[in-house]
Design a protein around this motif. Sequence first.
Motif, PDB file in Angstrom:
ATOM      1  N   GLN A 257      -7.976  -5.576   3.207  1.00  0.00           N
ATOM      2  CA  GLN A 257      -7.947  -5.997   4.609  1.00  0.00           C
ATOM      3  C   GLN A 257      -7.183  -5.010   5.482  1.00  0.00           C
ATOM      4  O   GLN A 257      -7.623  -4.669   6.584  1.00  0.00           O
ATOM      5  N   LEU A 258      -6.030  -4.559   5.004  1.00  0.00           N
ATOM      6  CA  LEU A 258      -5.208  -3.630   5.784  1.00  0.00           C
ATOM      7  C   LEU A 258      -5.953  -2.326   6.053  1.00  0.00           C
ATOM      8  O   LEU A 258      -5.949  -1.813   7.186  1.00  0.00           O
ATOM      9  N   LEU A 259      -6.590  -1.784   5.036  1.00  0.00           N
ATOM     10  CA  LEU A 259      -7.356  -0.551   5.224  1.00  0.00           C
ATOM     11  C   LEU A 259      -8.498  -0.770   6.206  1.00  0.00           C
ATOM     12  O   LEU A 259      -8.756   0.067   7.080  1.00  0.00           O
ATOM     13  N   LEU A 260      -9.174  -1.916   6.074  1.00  0.00           N
ATOM     14  CA  LEU A 260     -10.303  -2.200   6.957  1.00  0.00           C
ATOM     15  C   LEU A 260      -9.843  -2.323   8.413  1.00  0.00           C
ATOM     16  O   LEU A 260     -10.545  -1.881   9.332  1.00  0.00           O
TER      17      LEU A 260
ATOM     18  N   PRO B 156       0.947  -9.427   5.573  1.00  0.00           N
ATOM     19  CA  PRO B 156       1.493 -10.794   5.539  1.00  0.00           C
ATOM     20  C   PRO B 156       1.562 -11.321   4.108  1.00  0.00           C
ATOM     21  O   PRO B 156       0.902 -10.808   3.201  1.00  0.00           O
ATOM     22  N   LEU B 157       2.332 -12.369   3.920  1.00  0.00           N
ATOM     23  CA  LEU B 157       2.666 -12.869   2.592  1.00  0.00           C
ATOM     24  C   LEU B 157       1.706 -13.951   2.114  1.00  0.00           C
ATOM     25  O   LEU B 157       1.012 -14.585   2.907  1.00  0.00           O
ATOM     26  N   SER B 158       1.707 -14.167   0.818  1.00  0.00           N
ATOM     27  CA  SER B 158       0.991 -15.291   0.210  1.00  0.00           C
ATOM     28  C   SER B 158       1.971 -16.096  -0.614  1.00  0.00           C
ATOM     29  O   SER B 158       3.061 -15.608  -0.939  1.00  0.00           O
ATOM     30  N   PRO B 159       1.624 -17.327  -0.998  1.00  0.00           N
ATOM     31  CA  PRO B 159       2.490 -18.053  -1.942  1.00  0.00           C
ATOM     32  C   PRO B 159       2.595 -17.300  -3.262  1.00  0.00           C
ATOM     33  O   PRO B 159       1.722 -16.482  -3.601  1.00  0.00           O
TER      34      PRO B 159
ATOM     35  N   LEU C   5       0.884  -1.170   0.000  1.00  0.00           N
ATOM     36  CA  LEU C   5       0.000   0.000   0.000  1.00  0.00           C
ATOM     37  C   LEU C   5       0.917   1.214   0.000  1.00  0.00           C
ATOM     38  O   LEU C   5       1.686   1.410   0.942  1.00  0.00           O
ATOM     39  N   PHE C   6       0.849   2.024  -1.040  1.00  0.00           N
ATOM     40  CA  PHE C   6       1.861   3.068  -1.205  1.00  0.00           C
ATOM     41  C   PHE C   6       1.256   4.407  -1.615  1.00  0.00           C
ATOM     42  O   PHE C   6       0.147   4.491  -2.148  1.00  0.00           O
TER      43      PHE C   6
END
Length: 446
Positions: free
Chosen positions: A168-171, A247-250, A132-133
């Motif tokens: 999700q992060l914004l929420l 967090p990361l995803s594959p 997010l930038f």
Amino acid sequence: VQMNLSLLVRLFLCFATLAGLGESEAKTHYRIGGWLPATGEAIRSKLKPLYQDYLTNYFKDVYGGSATFEFVPVDYSKESYSDSVISNKTLDFLHSIPGRTVCVEAEFGWVPVVTQRGRVRGVDTGAQGTVLFSLKTNTQIKNVTDFRGKRLGVGYVLASNSYHFGYQLLLQNGIDMFTDMSMLVFYGYEYQAMLDDVTKEKLDGGILTSTWLADNNYDIFMNKLLVHNDKKYTYEGETFPFPTSTPLSPAYGLVASPDVPWQIKAQVSEALTNLTYANPAAAYAGISTFTVPGHFSNVRQALDEMGMMHQPTLGSWANGNVNAHCDTPFDEVMTIFTCPDGYVKQDEETITHKCAKDGMVCPAGRPCLCYPCQKDLKVRVFPARVVLGLVVALFTCTLMLSVGWVVPLEAAPYALDLARRLERITRPMVSRVRRTAGAHRHHAKY
């Protein structure tokens, strides 16, 4: 006659054998679809050497040519939409982003075969991050909460790392994309166009995949962009080498149709896990090698929280009658979002013209949403007995006060007892209203 019957039997068996061989030959050719944030021709150029040439040659050398492979780009246009080719059974494998993997797994019963390890700027990683930038020069945005009321760009509707995880992060910071952003712009596979619009200040910020930024715009990524909520995350015991907000995803992986024989899946897995970056096909695709499939639980959770993945009822699921499905039409954004509690989705015509009405300039040819969810102003209806009781009580108190009536001290216990009786009468009504409202909130997005 006996000899003629014997001849007929032999001819029948011969034709049956030839038909079986023809059917077998038809099943030795497999089509692999693939998507990248690029045009169809660019996708073909990058992935065809790997999924068509390398696999076909590997099967020829190792398995005696038991299968051949053809690569086709998908999801870069409405005509190439992977859901359509999967439904038509004209695709056998799919090189897929995590969001698409979760959807075809749930909806069509496809299974992950391998997950790639990418090589970005000389570093191997099996994960992808989300960024997010905003521009470092944008003094109005210093942290995540400053995105409220701003113009935001997102990527493909099924891309977890350029859309879902950013949502999700914004929420988590109290901002809903569909009630709190002045303009939300969907760029599909055109990640570079989104980044360009941010650098030209046509947008206030965006959400993009960290490995894509590092691979294609490293100097801008490191020097001009402010990465919000930048943290260090690990994936399968490795620290992710680039900035990420979530967090990361594959990374990308290969999934297969349930109609593909298990032997072919196993052999494709073997061929790809034996691949190294020394092979030109891998190097050109930016892939170090392949490993066992990654875990997609956080991707599923994101899709579910956004209301994009719908699970069937327990009975239907248990009976195998209905699969889960994702609301993901190729270029349609009207159906992919759910308004939060207390808000309602406006009609399509209103949403279509709202950006222009609000004075927002939507980039040409891109789907834009400007406050598509509005507060629900419906009048709440209370039980008639409650309303009538309140009216009578208010009228009585007003009348008594108007004539100067004062409650005698000795009458206070009776007044208190009357208040307690009224509370006991109305308590069940209030509880019932609360339970009903709670149930509506819980089911609103389904």
